[in-house]
Design an enzyme around this catalytic site. Sequence first.
Site, PDB file in Angstrom:
ATOM      1  N   PHE A   1       0.849  -1.200   0.000  1.00 15.52           N
ATOM      2  CA  PHE A   1       0.000   0.000   0.000  1.00 15.52           C
ATOM      3  C   PHE A   1       0.882   1.246   0.000  1.00 15.52           C
ATOM      4  O   PHE A   1       1.712   1.420   0.894  1.00 15.52           O
ATOM      5  CB  PHE A   1      -0.905   0.002   1.236  1.00 15.52           C
ATOM      6  N   GLY A   2       0.687   2.108  -0.986  1.00 15.21           N
ATOM      7  CA  GLY A   2       1.409   3.379  -1.067  1.00 15.21           C
ATOM      8  C   GLY A   2       0.489   4.522  -0.683  1.00 15.21           C
ATOM      9  O   GLY A   2      -0.651   4.592  -1.151  1.00 15.21           O
ATOM     10  N   TYR A   3       0.982   5.400   0.179  1.00 13.78           N
ATOM     11  CA  TYR A   3       0.159   6.543   0.614  1.00 13.78           C
ATOM     12  C   TYR A   3       0.866   7.884   0.385  1.00 13.78           C
ATOM     13  O   TYR A   3       0.298   8.937   0.662  1.00 13.78           O
ATOM     14  CB  TYR A   3      -0.210   6.388   2.100  1.00 13.78           C
ATOM     15  N   GLY A   4       2.121   7.823  -0.095  1.00 13.15           N
ATOM     16  CA  GLY A   4       2.878   9.049  -0.355  1.00 13.15           C
ATOM     17  C   GLY A   4       3.393   9.018  -1.780  1.00 13.15           C
ATOM     18  O   GLY A   4       2.609   8.869  -2.727  1.00 13.15           O
ATOM     19  N   SER A   5       4.703   9.107  -1.920  1.00 13.78           N
ATOM     20  CA  SER A   5       5.260   9.099  -3.287  1.00 13.78           C
ATOM     21  C   SER A   5       4.964   7.780  -3.994  1.00 13.78           C
ATOM     22  O   SER A   5       4.940   7.731  -5.230  1.00 13.78           O
ATOM     23  CB  SER A   5       6.767   9.344  -3.246  1.00 13.78           C
TER      24      SER A   5
ATOM     25  N   GLU B   1      13.058   3.658   0.757  1.00 15.21           N
ATOM     26  CA  GLU B   1      12.356   4.064   1.991  1.00 15.21           C
ATOM     27  C   GLU B   1      13.265   3.970   3.223  1.00 15.21           C
ATOM     28  O   GLU B   1      12.776   3.889   4.346  1.00 15.21           O
ATOM     29  CB  GLU B   1      11.115   3.183   2.192  1.00 15.21           C
TER      30      GLU B   1
END
Length: 191
Positions: free
Chosen positions: A24-28, A99
């Site tokens: 799950f990606g929530y930023g870049s 990250e």
Amino acid sequence: MTHDTTHLNRERIFFDPDETIWLFGYGSLIWKAEFDYHERRPAHVEGWARRFWQGSHDHRGTPEAPGRVVTLVESPDTICQGMAYRIDAEILKQLDIREKNGYLRELATLHFPDGSHAEGLIYLATEDNAAFLGDAPLDAMAHQIAAACGPSGPNRDYLFNLAVALENLGADDPHVAALAERVAVHLTQVK
Ligand code: SIN
């Protein structure tokens, strides 16, 4: 904890390495995938709020003048919308490096718009990591973001790209919207 979490993450194997994994990606990771994936679907996680509370010394700032990027903070009754990718486990090797400034692999339940859900991974930067900056007045955060720049480019681009990506997802995020507006105003004032 040191800034570089790469080695810690290599030990955080909460999944079958032979199966594909939902990330799950929530930023870049929403708007800048730059890795191979099998499938990409909008999704959300529950009980988390997106906040520009993580320092960026390696991508959107420098050790001397860190930028601000997003992490998730626990927030009951809040949902955080983002993008889910079904990936091979080996892709995590490159993501661990991307990250590395304080983010750790964590398990999360991903919810899809059709009502289904799946266990997946998020990269989470908690307040005990060395790069964590935490909350600050909106103006102070906006000034920092407007000024910071790192090897991946200006901090403001990270914020504006995220705001556009969330708009495209139909996601309402008052924190991101307020910061984007404040940074835009600040930039017109310093011209
Ligand atoms: C993410 O996008 O899910 C993690 C934070 C970032 O790299 O911006």
